[in-house]
Design an enzyme around this catalytic site. Structure first.
Site, PDB file in Angstrom:
ATOM      1  N   SER A  46       0.835  -1.196   0.000  1.00 30.71           N
ATOM      2  CA  SER A  46       0.000   0.000   0.000  1.00 30.71           C
ATOM      3  C   SER A  46       0.871   1.247   0.000  1.00 30.71           C
ATOM      4  O   SER A  46       2.007   1.224   0.514  1.00 30.71           O
ATOM      5  CB  SER A  46      -0.892   0.018   1.246  1.00 30.71           C
ATOM      6  OG  SER A  46      -1.548   1.265   1.400  1.00 30.71           O
ATOM      7  N   TYR A  88      -1.132  -0.646  10.246  1.00 26.78           N
ATOM      8  CA  TYR A  88      -1.303  -0.951   8.826  1.00 26.78           C
ATOM      9  C   TYR A  88      -0.051  -0.556   8.044  1.00 26.78           C
ATOM     10  O   TYR A  88       0.473  -1.344   7.240  1.00 26.78           O
ATOM     11  CB  TYR A  88      -2.522  -0.203   8.291  1.00 26.78           C
ATOM     12  CG  TYR A  88      -2.893  -0.543   6.859  1.00 26.78           C
ATOM     13  CD1 TYR A  88      -3.602  -1.694   6.572  1.00 26.78           C
ATOM     14  CD2 TYR A  88      -2.534   0.299   5.809  1.00 26.78           C
ATOM     15  CE1 TYR A  88      -3.960  -2.008   5.261  1.00 26.78           C
ATOM     16  CE2 TYR A  88      -2.880  -0.009   4.506  1.00 26.78           C
ATOM     17  CZ  TYR A  88      -3.591  -1.164   4.234  1.00 26.78           C
ATOM     18  OH  TYR A  88      -3.926  -1.470   2.942  1.00 26.78           O
ATOM     19  N   LYS A 141       2.538  -3.101   5.982  1.00 29.81           N
ATOM     20  CA  LYS A 141       2.781  -3.004   4.546  1.00 29.81           C
ATOM     21  C   LYS A 141       4.237  -2.670   4.242  1.00 29.81           C
ATOM     22  O   LYS A 141       4.825  -3.216   3.292  1.00 29.81           O
ATOM     23  CB  LYS A 141       1.845  -1.960   3.927  1.00 29.81           C
ATOM     24  CG  LYS A 141       0.367  -2.330   4.017  1.00 29.81           C
ATOM     25  CD  LYS A 141       0.067  -3.657   3.334  1.00 29.81           C
ATOM     26  CE  LYS A 141      -1.427  -3.931   3.238  1.00 29.81           C
ATOM     27  NZ  LYS A 141      -1.717  -5.205   2.533  1.00 29.81           N
TER      28      LYS A 141
END
Length: 243
Positions: free
Chosen positions: A135, A148, A152
């Site tokens: 991402s 998150y 990633k």
């Protein structure tokens, strides 16, 4: 050509929805046999009916279940690590449960799936390719995305290690880093101009990604057209990271 992947088998995690589902449909159209992994049986039943996918229901947050699912899948030509989740928590409000959920699915499960895929490929004589879905959040700081982003960015680092260690076996490993992608959930989340506009102006192409934009980029990296590409992280972001 629609038969680019004729005779090839691909394992797709997170195949039930969004980018994973788009990959399943596009690869089936191009001749691949799809092994679809997802948590929701109804999504898997739909893929089986629509494209003849072999379905494996699994909760990838369970590391043993993830490993067993990959072993059940057997030897495949390609792996797309697409399963992912997020728990929105700020730095000051991060919880152990949120951390375990995000890191367990986004990073640990992806590493386990890649490991089992690679072991099977080595036993089969090598070759094949992996694409890990990361991402832009691993490159830019977004509020309430600490775990998150860590998951990633960690997966991108692991992608480079995989490319180095698996390259001698003829296994290529790459990652793609999408921007906001208009899955069904995201389309609802980003429908409000007050929320969408500040992000939209940072996209030179003036739009967010569609699931097929990302899926086609993944398929490109799996294909023979990318036969000398390994260890790369490809932004699929309409130029977001360039400006």
């Amino acid at each position: 050509m629609t038969d680019t992947f004729n005779g090839k088998t691909v394992v797709i995690t997170g195949a039930g929805k969004g980018i994973g589902r788009a990959c399943a449909h596009l690869l089936a159209e191009r001749g691949a046999s799809v092994i679809a992994m997802a948590r929701t049986q109804g999504d898997l039943d739909a893929l089986s009916a629509q494209i003849g996918a072999r379905a494996i229901q699994v909760d990838l947050s369970d590391s043993r279940a993830a490993r067993n699912a990959m072993q059940t899948a057997g030897t495949a030509d390609f792996l797309i690590n697409c399963a992912g989740t997020n728990v929105l928590e700020s730095v000051l409000e991060m919880t152990d449960a949120g951390y375990e959920t995000v890191m367990g699915i986004n990073l640990r499960a992806a590493l386990i799936c890649a490991q089992e895929f690679a072991r099977a490929r080595v036993r089969a004589g090598g070759g094949g390719a992996i694409v890990n879905v990361t991402s832009i959040a691993g490159h830019r700081g977004f509020e309430e995305h600490m775990c998150y982003a860590a998951s990633k960015a960690g997966l991108e680092g692991a992608t480079r290690v995989m490319a180095k260690e698996l390259g001698p076996y003829g296994i290529r490993v790459n990652a793609i880093a999408p921007t906001i992608t208009m899955t069904e959930l995201a389309a609802t989340t980003w429908s409000e101009p007050a929320k969408a506009d500040p992000m939209m102006v940072r996209h030179p192409q003036g739009r967010f990604a569609e699931v097929d934009d990302v899926a086609r980029s993944i398929i490109m990296l799996l294909s023979d057209d990318a036969s000398f590409v390994s260890g790369a992280v490809l932004p699929v972001d309409g130029g977001f990271l360039a400006v």
